[in-house]
Enzyme design. Structure first.
Site: not given
Length: 264
Positions: A52, A77, A91, A156, A182
């Site tokens: 977000h 996240r 990576d 969620e 959520d």
């Protein structure tokens, strides 16, 4: 003599050693300064939000570098079970990945496979080119990568709640993060994170996940509710964010001074 570098302990390692619930903050601004302040604040962990927030790969790498010198452990996240993105974030140097919207055990298995090199998983091989292995400075990284990365999945939705125990039991899933926002929205309770029906849904996930031995976290910006989750036995919590603190602090000061100047 060849360079020999070692990576810090993973978040799962920290959780395994913890004598109390670990407390963390979101980093949503994309600011390395904010990440560094949060990392040195005494928080146990940081959640760098790539779902977000306007945080891409280059910014993620910068935030990881900003936090690296401090005690807090960084978790990054990603917004979905995207094997290419997970590879790129690994990576970039993330050891700890959180994947949003993992609704089924099958999705959890896909996320776990994306974390590991063959034959265990399908992560692409590029450690000589990447920060993950410090450009081949970490000895035998490819054979040890499974020890150096950890996966958290988010529960969620109603579907995820239904499958919570099976998701938590997937090999390679180290922790489960319950997302009340959520979950509340999916129940028709948008914005009501302390509604009794939502709290029961969160408690249900805890009851399903805890017996599996998988660590469980919850998001709780309300301090009273956060304390209740601690009392209930959650292993770690996210209790604020950099943008929340700045928004609340600046608004409080603006209100204070506008009131004083009006009354003065």
């Amino acid at each position: 003599m060849p360079v020999r570098l070692e990576l810090p302990p993973t978040f799962a390692d920290r959780l395994a050693r913890a004598q109390r619930p670990l407390v963390g903050s979101w980093v949503c601004s994309g600011s390395p300064v904010a990440a560094e302040i949060a990392a040195g604040s005494g928080m146990d962990w940081l959640l760098i939000d790539g779902e977000h927030s306007p945080i891409g790969l280059e910014t993620t790498a910068s935030l990881l570098r900003a936090a690296a010198a401090y005690p807090a452990t960084a978790v990054v996240r990603v917004p979905s079970v995207d094997t290419v993105l997970i590879k790129q974030v690994l990576d970039a140097g993330a050891q700890n990945i959180m994947v949003s919207m993992v609704d089924t055990p099958e999705l959890a298995e896909q996320a776990a496979a994306a974390m590991f090199c063959p034959p265990r998983g399908g992560r692409g091989i590029g450690s000589a080119l990447a920060r993950s292995a410090r450009w081949n400075g970490v000895p035998d990284y490819l054979h040890r990568a499974h020890e150096l990365v950890r996966l958290t999945v988010q529960i969620e939705s109603a579907t995820a709640v239904e499958h919570a125990a099976d998701i938590a039991a997937v090999e390679g899933v180290d922790a489960v993060f319950v997302g009340p926002s959520d979950r509340a929205a999916s129940m028709g309770l948008i914005g009501q994170q302390t509604h009794p029906d939502l709290l029961e849904a969160v408690a249900h996930v805890y009851r399903e996940v805890h017996p599996t031995g998988t660590k469980i976290c919850v998001n709780a910006f309300d301090s009273t509710q956060a304390q209740q989750y601690v009392d209930d036995g959650f292993d770690y919590l996210a209790v604020t964010s950099d943008v929340t603190l700045m928004a609340q602090g600046t608004r409080a000061l603006a209100d204070q001074w506008s009131t004083q100047l009006r009354e003065g």
